[in-house]
Design an enzyme around this catalytic site. Structure first.
Site, PDB file in Angstrom:
ATOM      1  N   HIS A  89    -100.965 -21.154-101.724  1.00  0.00           N
ATOM      2  CA  HIS A  89    -102.269 -20.646-101.291  1.00  0.00           C
ATOM      3  C   HIS A  89    -102.295 -20.492 -99.783  1.00  0.00           C
ATOM      4  CE1 HIS A  89    -106.570 -19.831-101.492  1.00  0.00           C
ATOM      5  NE2 HIS A  89    -106.714 -20.635-100.447  1.00  0.00           N
ATOM      6  N   SER A  90    -102.795 -19.346 -99.308  1.00  0.00           N
ATOM      7  CA  SER A  90    -102.931 -19.047 -97.882  1.00  0.00           C
ATOM      8  C   SER A  90    -101.564 -19.178 -97.202  1.00  0.00           C
ATOM      9  CB  SER A  90    -103.990 -19.972 -97.268  1.00  0.00           C
ATOM     10  OG  SER A  90    -104.432 -19.481 -96.028  1.00  0.00           O
ATOM     11  N   MET A  91    -101.385 -20.078 -96.236  1.00  0.00           N
ATOM     12  CA  MET A  91    -100.061 -20.246 -95.642  1.00  0.00           C
ATOM     13  C   MET A  91     -99.018 -20.515 -96.715  1.00  0.00           C
ATOM     14  SD  MET A  91     -98.623 -23.154 -92.973  1.00  0.00           S
ATOM     15  CE  MET A  91     -98.528 -24.414 -94.250  1.00  0.00           C
ATOM     16  N   GLY A  93     -98.879 -19.310 -99.625  1.00  0.00           N
ATOM     17  CA  GLY A  93     -98.489 -18.060-100.258  1.00  0.00           C
ATOM     18  C   GLY A  93     -97.380 -17.362 -99.496  1.00  0.00           C
ATOM     19  N   SER A 117    -101.755 -16.777-103.539  1.00  0.00           N
ATOM     20  CA  SER A 117    -103.205 -16.926-103.583  1.00  0.00           C
ATOM     21  C   SER A 117    -103.790 -16.928-102.170  1.00  0.00           C
ATOM     22  CB  SER A 117    -103.541 -18.246-104.288  1.00  0.00           C
ATOM     23  OG  SER A 117    -104.913 -18.550-104.221  1.00  0.00           O
TER      24      SER A 117
END
Length: 264
Positions: A89-91, A93, A117
């Site tokens: 998720h975020s970083m 991802g 994500s």
């Protein structure tokens, strides 16, 4: 001996799939604590603990993507002996994407599915904001706007003094990242986005389709940038649909036939 990347436990030998989970900037393996009871029996959730957080709070955080991904690839190599998938998720991802690229370059086993994500496509234009060396007040204000950090933590000056070096290192990982054009990944890809995410708009997610030759899908879910917490059951259900109980190519004792291909 405990493996610092996995904490006090190791991936199970009987898991049909290992789901390696990578955290967002400033996050720890504990971000996926609620996922364990949500996962079906054939999927083992394997959160990874990056240096500088959780049980590794004393380890210096890594501030550049390449050495961080290289370290991740080395840590995971012994556990790629059975089907696996990667979620970030975020970083996380971006780390998941570049980790998969690294596995390709090293000729190592590839994930059965890649899940990204809350992260813009890697070749999307950078918004230009720099936070890794910004004043503390600006970093704290950014964290407050994102909404993923409890207010009680933001108000605890002593605790934030301990946490901010890791947050800054993570921002440096993102802000120093340079996308390199490489062949699309031969891996199915699912991208999750939040319909109220002020940081990553839907327009910044569509470019992910160019990064795979294995098929892709985009799922928009309700919520802001940290929608992964409020929509965890839906995310896990999507992951389970993409990872069938009997991995492709594995004999099914009930039918003696292989299962279907992963959802793409």
């Amino acid at each position: 001996m405990n493996d610092p990347w996995f904490g006090a436990w190791r991936p199970r030998e009987d898991a049909a799939y290992r789901l390696f989970c990578l955290p967002y900037a400033g996050g720890a393996a504990a971000a996926y604590r609620a996922w364990h009871p949500l996962a079906p029996a054939h999927i083992q959730v394997c959160p990874l603990e990056l240096p500088g957080r959780g049980g590794r709070i004393a380890d210096p955080p890594i501030s550049r993507l390449r050495p961080l991904v290289d370290a991740l690839a080395g840590a995971l190599t012994p556990f790629l002996d059975r089907p696996f998938a990667v979620f970030g998720h975020s970083m996380g991802g971006l780390l998941a994407f570049e980790l998969t690229r690294t596995l390709v370059r090293r000729g190592l086993p590839l994930p059965a599915h890649l899940f990204v994500s809350g992260r813009s496509a890697p070749d999307a234009p950078d918004d230009g904001r720099r936070l890794h060396d910004a004043p503390d007040a600006e970093v704290l204000d950014h964290l407050r706007q994102l909404g993923g950090t409890p207010q009680s933590l933001l108000d605890d000056a002593e605790l934030m003094e301990l946490v901010l070096p890791t947050v800054r290192a993570d921002f440096s990982v993102l802000e120093s990242y340079e996308y390199r054009d490489e062949p699309p990944l031969p891996v199915p890809l699912t991208v999750f986005g939040g319909d109220a995410d002020a940081l990553v708009s839907p327009a910044r997610l569509h470019g992910w389709r160019r990064q795979t030759s294995g098929g892709s899908q985009l799922r928009m879910l309700p919520g802001g940038h940290f929608f992964l917490h409020s929509t965890a059951p839906t995310i896990m259900a999507t992951i389970a649909d993409a990872l069938p109980p009997t991995p492709p190519g594995t004999p099914d004792p009930r039918t003696a036939a292989g299962s279907g291909a992963p959802v793409a």
